[in-house]
Design a protein around this motif. Structure first.
Motif, PDB file in Angstrom:
ATOM      1  N   LEU A 284       8.332  -2.390 -21.597  1.00 44.31           N
ATOM      2  CA  LEU A 284       9.405  -1.959 -22.494  1.00 44.31           C
ATOM      3  C   LEU A 284       8.908  -0.926 -23.496  1.00 44.31           C
ATOM      4  O   LEU A 284       9.633   0.031 -23.822  1.00 44.31           O
ATOM      5  N   HIS A 285       7.683  -1.080 -23.967  1.00 52.64           N
ATOM      6  CA  HIS A 285       7.102  -0.099 -24.886  1.00 52.64           C
ATOM      7  C   HIS A 285       6.976   1.263 -24.206  1.00 52.64           C
ATOM      8  O   HIS A 285       7.300   2.305 -24.798  1.00 52.64           O
ATOM      9  N   LEU A 286       6.525   1.251 -22.965  1.00 51.08           N
ATOM     10  CA  LEU A 286       6.409   2.504 -22.211  1.00 51.08           C
ATOM     11  C   LEU A 286       7.772   3.143 -22.006  1.00 51.08           C
ATOM     12  O   LEU A 286       7.925   4.366 -22.120  1.00 51.08           O
ATOM     13  N   GLU A 287       8.764   2.313 -21.724  1.00 51.26           N
ATOM     14  CA  GLU A 287      10.116   2.836 -21.507  1.00 51.26           C
ATOM     15  C   GLU A 287      10.672   3.449 -22.788  1.00 51.26           C
ATOM     16  O   GLU A 287      11.350   4.488 -22.754  1.00 51.26           O
ATOM     17  N   ARG A 288      10.417   2.832 -23.923  1.00 51.89           N
ATOM     18  CA  ARG A 288      10.859   3.403 -25.203  1.00 51.89           C
ATOM     19  C   ARG A 288      10.233   4.777 -25.430  1.00 51.89           C
ATOM     20  O   ARG A 288      10.910   5.712 -25.881  1.00 51.89           O
ATOM     21  N   GLN A 289       8.951   4.883 -25.132  1.00 50.88           N
ATOM     22  CA  GLN A 289       8.276   6.171 -25.301  1.00 50.88           C
ATOM     23  C   GLN A 289       8.893   7.236 -24.417  1.00 50.88           C
ATOM     24  O   GLN A 289       9.119   8.375 -24.857  1.00 50.88           O
ATOM     25  N   GLU A 290       9.168   6.902 -23.189  1.00 49.74           N
ATOM     26  CA  GLU A 290       9.752   7.869 -22.258  1.00 49.74           C
ATOM     27  C   GLU A 290      11.139   8.307 -22.725  1.00 49.74           C
ATOM     28  O   GLU A 290      11.500   9.485 -22.594  1.00 49.74           O
ATOM     29  N   LEU A 291      11.908   7.363 -23.253  1.00 47.56           N
ATOM     30  CA  LEU A 291      13.242   7.709 -23.749  1.00 47.56           C
ATOM     31  C   LEU A 291      13.159   8.620 -24.971  1.00 47.56           C
ATOM     32  O   LEU A 291      13.992   9.526 -25.136  1.00 47.56           O
ATOM     33  N   GLU A 292      12.172   8.410 -25.813  1.00 44.57           N
ATOM     34  CA  GLU A 292      12.012   9.253 -26.997  1.00 44.57           C
ATOM     35  C   GLU A 292      11.497  10.643 -26.648  1.00 44.57           C
ATOM     36  O   GLU A 292      11.916  11.641 -27.243  1.00 44.57           O
TER      37      GLU A 292
END
Length: 241
Positions: free
Chosen positions: A91-99
């Motif tokens: 989920l942390h990686l996904e947040r980074q990608e979305l940002e």
């Protein structure tokens, strides 16, 4: 169907957006109960094969109950904690990608829905609307099969396993110590078979599986374990005695 009407759901089917929490509790509870029944029954029956001393059987059973319950709790906590760590990292990686690249993530979400058979225009519309509502939840569900609001809880799993193991272990422990010496093995075997049939049925019912197969598997495995342990206990008792 008018606009005011909502589609009806089949009551017999699970419709929760994410049932991982329920399955996690079910897995921990059923495994804990089964392990408590089988391991404690095998232990006390094995000791009973070596000696008829009720105190020795009781002490061994209590020690097995406490040790097994603690072991199950610790094992579940470590296992589920590892799973949760992985979920949080993803989920942390996904947040980074979305940002960092929201547009590419939108295209990726669109493609995922297209791969499921949705037409390109509709897939794009769904992706846009879900992204506007909750981008992380949309990507976590489509890409990872994770609900950010329903992550696995290691404490829940540990507690469920410990309680279930204890409850399961109490049955053979009380049965073999309270039954007359001439009947204790038969009474314990019958009570364990009945308990394993119940947990097998419960696991199948709650998990939407086939009850007959689950019951047969539980009962056969438990009785086999008890039989082997009693045989070994009888051999050891004969040799030592």
């Amino acid at each position: 169907m008018t606009q005011e009407q909502e589609p009806e759901l089949h009551e017999a089917e699970p419709h929760a957006a994410n049932i991982s929490g329920r399955l996690n509790w079910l897995r921990a509870g059923v495994l804990g109960a089964n392990d408590g029944i089988v391991s404690t029954a095998s232990l006390v029956v094995g000791v009973a094969g070596a000696t008829s001393d009720k105190t020795a059987i009781l002490v061994a059973g209590v020690a097995g109950l406490i040790g097994g319950a603690m072991s199950m709790a610790a094992g579940e906590y470590v296992s589920v904690s590892t799973q949760r760590d992985s979920e949080e990292a993803l989920l942390h990686l996904e947040r980074q990608e979305l940002e960092e690249d929201a547009e590419s993530e939108l295209e990726e979400l669109t493609r995922l829905y297209m791969d499921k058979g949705i037409s390109a225009p509709l897939a794009r519309q769904v992706a846009v609307e879900l992204t506007e509502h909750d981008a992380l939840a949309a990507h976590a569900d489509a890409e990872l099969g994770i609900d950010p609001e329903e992550l696995t809880n290691p404490w829940h799993a540990a507690f469920a396993s410990m309680v279930a193991f204890t409850v399961g272990a109490l049955l053979p422990l009380l049965t073999i110590t309270l039954s007359p010496e001439s009947l204790r093995l038969w009474v314990t075997a019958l009570s364990v078979a009945a308990a394993l049939a119940l947990t097998g049925w419960a696991s199948a019912h709650l998990g939407y599986g086939r009850a007959g197969k689950a019951v047969a598997r539980n009962v056969a495995g438990g009785l086999l374990a008890m039989g082997i342990t009693h045989f070994v206990g009888s051999l050891v008792g004969t040799q030592v005695g």
